[in-house]
Enzyme design. Structure first.
Site, PDB file in Angstrom:
ATOM      1  N   ASP A  29       0.857  -1.183   0.000  1.00 44.92           N
ATOM      2  CA  ASP A  29       0.000   0.000   0.000  1.00 44.92           C
ATOM      3  C   ASP A  29       0.897   1.237   0.000  1.00 44.92           C
ATOM      4  OD1 ASP A  29      -1.690   2.213   1.013  1.00 44.92           O
ATOM      5  OD2 ASP A  29      -3.168   0.633   1.356  1.00 44.92           O
ATOM      6  N   ASN A  85     -13.345  -3.819   2.102  1.00 45.91           N
ATOM      7  CA  ASN A  85     -14.461  -2.873   2.127  1.00 45.91           C
ATOM      8  C   ASN A  85     -15.192  -2.865   0.783  1.00 45.91           C
ATOM      9  OD1 ASN A  85     -13.447  -2.054   4.677  1.00 45.91           O
ATOM     10  ND2 ASN A  85     -12.019  -0.682   3.674  1.00 45.91           N
ATOM     11  N   GLN A  92     -14.450   2.141   1.134  1.00 47.03           N
ATOM     12  CA  GLN A  92     -13.707   1.643  -0.021  1.00 47.03           C
ATOM     13  C   GLN A  92     -13.302   2.859  -0.842  1.00 47.03           C
ATOM     14  OE1 GLN A  92     -15.892  -0.745  -2.860  1.00 47.03           O
ATOM     15  NE2 GLN A  92     -14.026  -1.507  -3.804  1.00 47.03           N
ATOM     16  N   HIS A  98     -10.262  -5.316  -3.286  1.00 45.10           N
ATOM     17  CA  HIS A  98      -8.938  -5.529  -2.715  1.00 45.10           C
ATOM     18  C   HIS A  98      -9.060  -5.942  -1.252  1.00 45.10           C
ATOM     19  CE1 HIS A  98      -9.859  -1.236  -2.184  1.00 45.10           C
ATOM     20  NE2 HIS A  98      -9.044  -1.217  -1.136  1.00 45.10           N
ATOM     21  N   HIS A 100      -6.936  -5.908   2.314  1.00 45.69           N
ATOM     22  CA  HIS A 100      -5.822  -5.315   3.052  1.00 45.69           C
ATOM     23  C   HIS A 100      -5.247  -6.362   3.997  1.00 45.69           C
ATOM     24  CE1 HIS A 100      -6.898  -1.025   2.213  1.00 45.69           C
ATOM     25  NE2 HIS A 100      -8.113  -1.548   2.078  1.00 45.69           N
TER      26      HIS A 100
END
Length: 135
Positions: A29, A85, A92, A98, A100
């Site tokens: 990230d 999310n 989101q 995606h 995390h």
């Protein structure tokens, strides 16, 4: 405006990739909650997990333990949180499915909202460590 993750996948935007296979990729990230925060995404664009076929969801989640184990080993984290999310109301930010993987450290607590900025050389070093732990 295009999808940032699709731009990463097509090479028009840089990322620090830690894993890739036929259907998925994982990268650090850019604004991590903590050191080693990794995103796992399907290569095929889907905005919400409910847009995906069950087999696609299963494949996506099936690789998370392998990547999470490598992240834990590379970062010496004490644990990790998973987040996924769906929709802006659920926080989101990027409209591409995606997951995390957020490493957690006993001495830092569990914060969900604070983000850091890590320079490219630190990210490159961490990427290499995680990749090494995948093998």
């Amino acid at each position: 405006m295009g999808c940032i993750f699709c731009e990463i996948l097509n090479g028009s935007r840089n990322a620090h990739f830690v894993y890739t296979d036929e259907y998925h990729t994982a990268f650090l990230d850019r604004y991590p909650i903590d050191i080693g925060h990794t995103l796992v995404i399907p290569k095929k664009h889907h905005e919400l997990i409910t847009d995906m076929e069950p087999i696609q969801v299963g494949r996506l989640f099936s690789i998370v333990p392998k990547i999470a184990s490598a992240v834990l080993k590379a970062t010496a984290a004490d644990g990790f949180s998973l987040g996924q999310n769906n929709g802006r109301v659920a926080n989101q930010i990027i409209p591409h499915v995606h997951i995390h993987i957020i490493p957690r450290y006993s001495n830092r607590g569990t914060v969900w909202t604070k983000r850091k900025i890590i320079n490219d050389s630190e990210m490159s070093s961490l990427t290499a460590k995680i990749r090494d732990c995948l093998h």
